[in-house]
Structures are given as structure tokens and as C-alpha cells.
Design an enzyme around this catalytic site. Sequence first.
Site, mmCIF file in Angstrom:
data_model
loop_
_atom_site.group_PDB
_atom_site.id
_atom_site.type_symbol
_atom_site.label_atom_id
_atom_site.label_comp_id
_atom_site.label_asym_id
_atom_site.label_seq_id
_atom_site.Cartn_x
_atom_site.Cartn_y
_atom_site.Cartn_z
ATOM 1 N N CYS A 47 2.038 -7.411 -8.873
ATOM 2 C CA CYS A 47 1.569 -6.893 -7.589
ATOM 3 C C CYS A 47 1.132 -8.090 -6.744
ATOM 4 C CB CYS A 47 0.463 -5.843 -7.763
ATOM 5 S SG CYS A 47 -1.122 -6.474 -8.344
ATOM 6 N N ASN A 99 -2.875 -9.445 -8.574
ATOM 7 C CA ASN A 99 -3.036 -9.244 -10.012
ATOM 8 C C ASN A 99 -4.457 -8.817 -10.389
ATOM 9 O OD1 ASN A 99 -2.788 -11.157 -13.072
ATOM 10 N ND2 ASN A 99 -1.943 -9.155 -12.695
ATOM 11 N N CYS A 111 -5.434 -5.251 -9.251
ATOM 12 C CA CYS A 111 -5.476 -3.785 -9.139
ATOM 13 C C CYS A 111 -4.285 -3.131 -9.833
ATOM 14 C CB CYS A 111 -5.517 -3.345 -7.673
ATOM 15 S SG CYS A 111 -6.975 -3.866 -6.764
ATOM 16 N N ARG A 112 -3.148 -3.100 -9.148
ATOM 17 C CA ARG A 112 -2.001 -2.335 -9.638
ATOM 18 C C ARG A 112 -1.344 -2.925 -10.876
ATOM 19 N NH1 ARG A 112 1.026 -2.126 -3.989
ATOM 20 N NH2 ARG A 112 -0.097 -4.103 -3.837
ATOM 21 N N SER A 113 -1.053 -4.225 -10.868
ATOM 22 C CA SER A 113 -0.329 -4.780 -12.021
ATOM 23 C C SER A 113 -1.163 -4.810 -13.299
ATOM 24 C CB SER A 113 0.283 -6.148 -11.702
ATOM 25 O OG SER A 113 -0.686 -7.080 -11.318
ATOM 26 N N ASP A 158 -1.235 0.135 -2.467
ATOM 27 C CA ASP A 158 -2.312 -0.777 -2.837
ATOM 28 C C ASP A 158 -3.655 -0.083 -2.609
ATOM 29 O OD1 ASP A 158 -4.044 -2.876 -3.311
ATOM 30 O OD2 ASP A 158 -3.078 -4.259 -1.913
#
Length: 163
Positions: A9, A12, A14-16, A127
Site C-alpha cells: 500500500c 505500509n 494500514c492496508r498492507s 485508504d
Amino acid sequence: MTYRVCFVCTGNICRSPMAESVFRARVAEAGLEDRVEVDSAGTGGWHEGDPADPRTVSVLEEHGYDGEHVARQFQPSWFARLDLVIALDSGHLKALRRLAPTEEDALKVRLLRSYDPAAGDDLDVPDPYYGHRDGFEECLDMVEVASTGLLAAVQERLEGRAA
């Protein structure tokens, strides 16, 4: 032979890391932890060395996932050792394909939600960073659903390798 997957993401945090934690759990549930390596990174290095966003950690832990993480930036040299690079949105997909040293490496980059048949044309995981906690819950839901399809695809690849 180990199959290597890296989720990417922006920063690195939140999402990933969420996708990494969920997919690592799916891999363990399938008994494949000795055959599949799971990792994550960001397209930028703004948060390098930082833990995951506290909202990411709390949502993961509340749902039974590991929240431990240290952010790092994706490096083009990693393509050589990775089998699959999973982008969390179309911006990451484009950035990663531009970083890819070869056309073969560019083909390793896929969107996570492309493994969710119900996603339709909306393949971006939004995001949640600038929003509220409910955005992190929504992100987790998307990641969990897509991880099921991703695991099936990885298992298919592993079976093909064994043949």
C-alpha cells in the site's frame, strides 16, 4: 520451494499490514506456512521503522489477528525473489508496475480485490488513514473476502509447481 507474496500500500501502516496479517492467518489455517512466505511494504518510505497505525492494530487484534508490524518501503530488487506482489489499489498497481525491472516482473503485480469475485469493477481497497475506525473495519472486511480467493489461487499455483 517457497512461494512468496508481498502486499503493498502507500505507507505500509494500514492496508498492507492488515492484508499481510489476514493472509498469513489464512496460510496457517491451510497448513501452508512452511510453503508460503507473506510480507508487506509501502510504495513510500514515510513510515519506515514505524509500527502499524494503532487503529489497524486494534481492528486486527479484535478480530483475532496478529497486529505486530514494522513498516518498510518496497524495493524494485525484491521482484527477483517474489512470486506475487499484491497492490491494495490501482495507484499502487501502476507504481509497482513502473518499478518492475522486467515485463515478467510487472505481470507479478495484481490487485487484491481481483481475487474477490463479488468486487465487480471496484477493485480498490480504500485508504482508511484519514477517516474513522469504521473505515478500518471496512478495509478488514474487503481484505478477508479477497484473501480467501487469493489463497485458492496460491494453492493452485503450489499444486502446479509440484506437478
